[in-house]
Write a protein that holds these residues in place. Structure first.
Motif, mmCIF file in Angstrom:
data_model
loop_
_atom_site.group_PDB
_atom_site.id
_atom_site.type_symbol
_atom_site.label_atom_id
_atom_site.label_comp_id
_atom_site.label_asym_id
_atom_site.label_seq_id
_atom_site.Cartn_x
_atom_site.Cartn_y
_atom_site.Cartn_z
ATOM 1 N N LEU A 29 0.724 -1.257 -0.268
ATOM 2 C CA LEU A 29 -0.241 0.622 0.486
ATOM 3 C C LEU A 29 0.762 1.772 0.059
ATOM 4 O O LEU A 29 0.377 2.030 -0.563
ATOM 5 C CB LEU A 29 -0.887 -0.051 1.334
ATOM 6 N N LEU A 30 1.581 1.476 0.730
ATOM 7 C CA LEU A 30 2.778 3.509 0.537
ATOM 8 C C LEU A 30 3.815 2.544 -0.729
ATOM 9 O O LEU A 30 3.357 3.823 -0.897
ATOM 10 C CB LEU A 30 4.563 2.064 1.430
ATOM 11 N N ILE A 31 3.691 1.263 -1.411
ATOM 12 C CA ILE A 31 3.904 1.233 -2.819
ATOM 13 C C ILE A 31 3.143 2.300 -3.885
ATOM 14 O O ILE A 31 3.062 3.192 -4.559
ATOM 15 C CB ILE A 31 4.524 0.521 -3.434
ATOM 16 N N PHE A 32 1.815 1.739 -3.333
ATOM 17 C CA PHE A 32 0.551 1.812 -4.516
ATOM 18 C C PHE A 32 0.220 3.417 -4.263
ATOM 19 O O PHE A 32 -0.224 4.229 -5.267
ATOM 20 C CB PHE A 32 -0.400 1.331 -3.982
ATOM 21 N N LEU A 41 -2.857 2.994 -11.620
ATOM 22 C CA LEU A 41 -3.257 1.753 -10.295
ATOM 23 C C LEU A 41 -3.932 0.601 -10.998
ATOM 24 O O LEU A 41 -4.530 -0.478 -10.878
ATOM 25 C CB LEU A 41 -3.387 2.734 -9.396
ATOM 26 N N GLY A 42 -4.331 1.074 -12.417
ATOM 27 C CA GLY A 42 -5.877 0.542 -12.386
ATOM 28 C C GLY A 42 -4.932 -0.322 -13.633
ATOM 29 O O GLY A 42 -5.401 -1.719 -13.186
ATOM 30 N N ARG A 43 -3.982 -0.456 -13.853
ATOM 31 C CA ARG A 43 -2.585 -1.183 -13.885
ATOM 32 C C ARG A 43 -2.769 -2.302 -13.420
ATOM 33 O O ARG A 43 -1.557 -3.543 -13.792
ATOM 34 C CB ARG A 43 -1.630 -0.938 -15.146
ATOM 35 N N CYS A 44 -2.256 -1.637 -12.589
ATOM 36 C CA CYS A 44 -1.834 -2.473 -11.002
ATOM 37 C C CYS A 44 -2.906 -3.678 -11.002
ATOM 38 O O CYS A 44 -2.910 -5.314 -10.538
ATOM 39 C CB CYS A 44 -1.079 -1.540 -10.008
ATOM 40 N N CYS A 45 -4.030 -3.304 -11.004
ATOM 41 C CA CYS A 45 -4.811 -4.685 -11.329
ATOM 42 C C CYS A 45 -5.109 -5.375 -11.332
ATOM 43 O O CYS A 45 -5.489 -6.906 -10.648
ATOM 44 C CB CYS A 45 -6.421 -3.612 -10.922
ATOM 45 N N VAL A 55 -5.781 -2.225 -4.024
ATOM 46 C CA VAL A 55 -5.233 -0.990 -4.448
ATOM 47 C C VAL A 55 -7.150 0.215 -4.759
ATOM 48 O O VAL A 55 -6.697 1.817 -4.355
ATOM 49 C CB VAL A 55 -5.930 -1.098 -6.655
ATOM 50 N N PRO A 56 -8.065 -0.716 -4.102
ATOM 51 C CA PRO A 56 -9.131 0.609 -3.415
ATOM 52 C C PRO A 56 -9.036 0.508 -1.943
ATOM 53 O O PRO A 56 -9.610 1.981 -1.933
ATOM 54 C CB PRO A 56 -10.071 -0.368 -3.267
ATOM 55 N N ASN A 159 -14.905 3.456 -6.662
ATOM 56 C CA ASN A 159 -14.298 1.996 -5.487
ATOM 57 C C ASN A 159 -12.988 2.591 -4.895
ATOM 58 O O ASN A 159 -12.687 1.265 -3.989
ATOM 59 C CB ASN A 159 -15.022 0.954 -6.378
ATOM 60 N N PHE A 160 -12.426 3.286 -4.385
ATOM 61 C CA PHE A 160 -12.047 3.783 -3.747
ATOM 62 C C PHE A 160 -12.480 4.166 -2.274
ATOM 63 O O PHE A 160 -13.637 5.163 -2.727
ATOM 64 C CB PHE A 160 -10.519 4.818 -4.264
#
Length: 392
Positions: A29-32, A41-45, A55-56, A159-160
């Motif tokens: 989460l720190l990295i995100f 972030l969408g790519r990370c999902c 991610v949310p 959805n965050f």
């Protein structure tokens, strides 16, 4: 002698360990949060189910808006590419539209919620400009012109669940200004305008040693000697009132206030849905204007609904007290020269007079990044001129 096992289970256990699985959720989460950008972030999902679930929970998010659609525009691109048309609040822009490559947004849609639901909620441009969610069952139904899909920031952020720091960046400033003209503003809002500061200049000279014409853009003789304060004791020359200088500053002020109030109006649904927000910033890629809201101001808007202007989709601007500082030529320490430099500090008339004087030095000098923060510090040392403006 014991034979070596070669069964599938043995071979499976001999595979190398995925070290990402050893990282705790808190570190991921720190990295995100360092990534922040909603597209990234969408790519990370797409990487894993674990990433998809984490991610949310990100609390620091950046949304870059690719285009702005107005009711008068025939296509999303027209609002950002046609510089001859009125922009921003002057064309009553109603919707911020977030666009991207169609495959990326399909992936982002999977993260934000069911695909069909997202399609039904997509902000639609006029029929001539987009085919988003319009009567097609395949993936192409999400694709607009040039393979671009559009979603509003409200939908992208839906959805965050833990956002604390949100920054939204428009593709450009709303105010169409001539090349070489400097115009920057910063505004703080609660349920209405708390304060606004505007810095403008008729022109910016980056090399102090460059040749300067005998007369500046404001019609004041420079005598080829550019100084910070000169020998005018901060007084505004009489010609400032007769050659259109004052009128231009009034236009800058009103235009900036309209742009700020239009941005504030558009933030209502995001503020209502994300009650964890501590800070919200709405800026633009040009660095022209910045709207800020802290936690107390965000809560004020939730408790006390804003007053909308009857003429357009923006927050009503209250009656104002304004103070203006002016310098025909302002030389900054780094050699940059502002011709016709103007600083305007604005607060609602109902705010107490005692609050104004105490906070001016720190408030005005920290409103802009350098070198313009220094310009503000220099201007407030000059003579102050007071103005008033009715609500609009």
């Amino acid at each position: 002698m014991c034979p070596v096992r070669s069964d599938p289970i043995h071979r499976f256990h001999s595979l190398p360990l995925d070290h990402f699985d050893r990282l705790p959720d808190s570190l991921l989460l720190l990295i995100f949060n360092k990534i922040g950008d909603v597209k990234a972030l969408g790519r990370c999902c797409l990487v894993s189910r674990r990433f998809h679930s984490l991610v949310p929970q990100v609390d620091n998010v950046l949304v870059r808006v690719d285009c702005v659609i107005s009711d008068d525009d025939s296509s999303p691109s027209s609002s950002s590419s046609d510089k001859s048309r009125p922009a921003g609040p002057f064309s009553n822009f109603l919707r911020l539209v977030f666009g991207g490559i169609v495959k990326l947004l399909q992936a982002l849609g999977q993260f934000l919620g069911p695909k069909r639901s997202l399609l039904n909620e997509t902000v639609n441009a006029p029929s001539s400009s987009s085919s988003v969610g319009r009567g097609a069952d395949d993936d192409d139904a999400e694709m607009g012109q040039a393979g671009v899909t559009h979603h509003s920031p409200t939908q992208v952020l839906r959805n965050f669940s833990e956002i604390r720091f949100l920054r939204i960046e428009l593709p450009s400033g709303e105010l169409g200004i001539d090349d070489g003209v400097l115009l920057k503003w910063r505004a703080d809002f609660g349920s209405t305008l708390d304060n606004c500061i505007i810095l403008g200049a008729a022109s910016v000279i980056n090399d102090v040693h460059s040749q300067v014409s005998e007369y500046g853009n404001d019609g004041f003789c420079s005598n080829n000697n550019i100084t910070g304060n000169g020998d005018d004791n901060g007084s505004i020359p009489e010609s400032f009132y007769t050659n259109g200088g004052l009128k231009l500053r009034v236009v800058w002020t009103i235009s900036s206030l309209i742009a700020a109030s239009a941005r504030h109006y558009l933030l209502q649904p995001i503020i209502a849905e994300h009650r964890t927000l501590d800070t919200l910033v709405l800026t633009d890629a040009d660095g022209q204007g910045v709207l800020r809201m802290n936690r107390d101001q965000l809560e004020e808007l939730r408790v006390k609904p804003l007053s909308a202007s009857s003429a357009s989709k923006r927050t009503q601007v209250p009656a104002l007290n304004m103070r203006l500082w002016y310098a025909p030529h302002l030389e900054l320490p780094n050699g940059v020269v502002l011709k016709g430099a103007t600083l305007v500090a604005i607060r609602p008339s109902e705010q107490s007079a005692s609050r104004k004087e105490v906070s001016d030095a720190s408030w005005l000098s920290t409103a802009f990044e350098e070198p313009y923060g220094t310009a503000a510090k220099m201007l407030i040392k000059r003579r102050t001129y007071c103005l008033e403006m009715n609500s609009f």
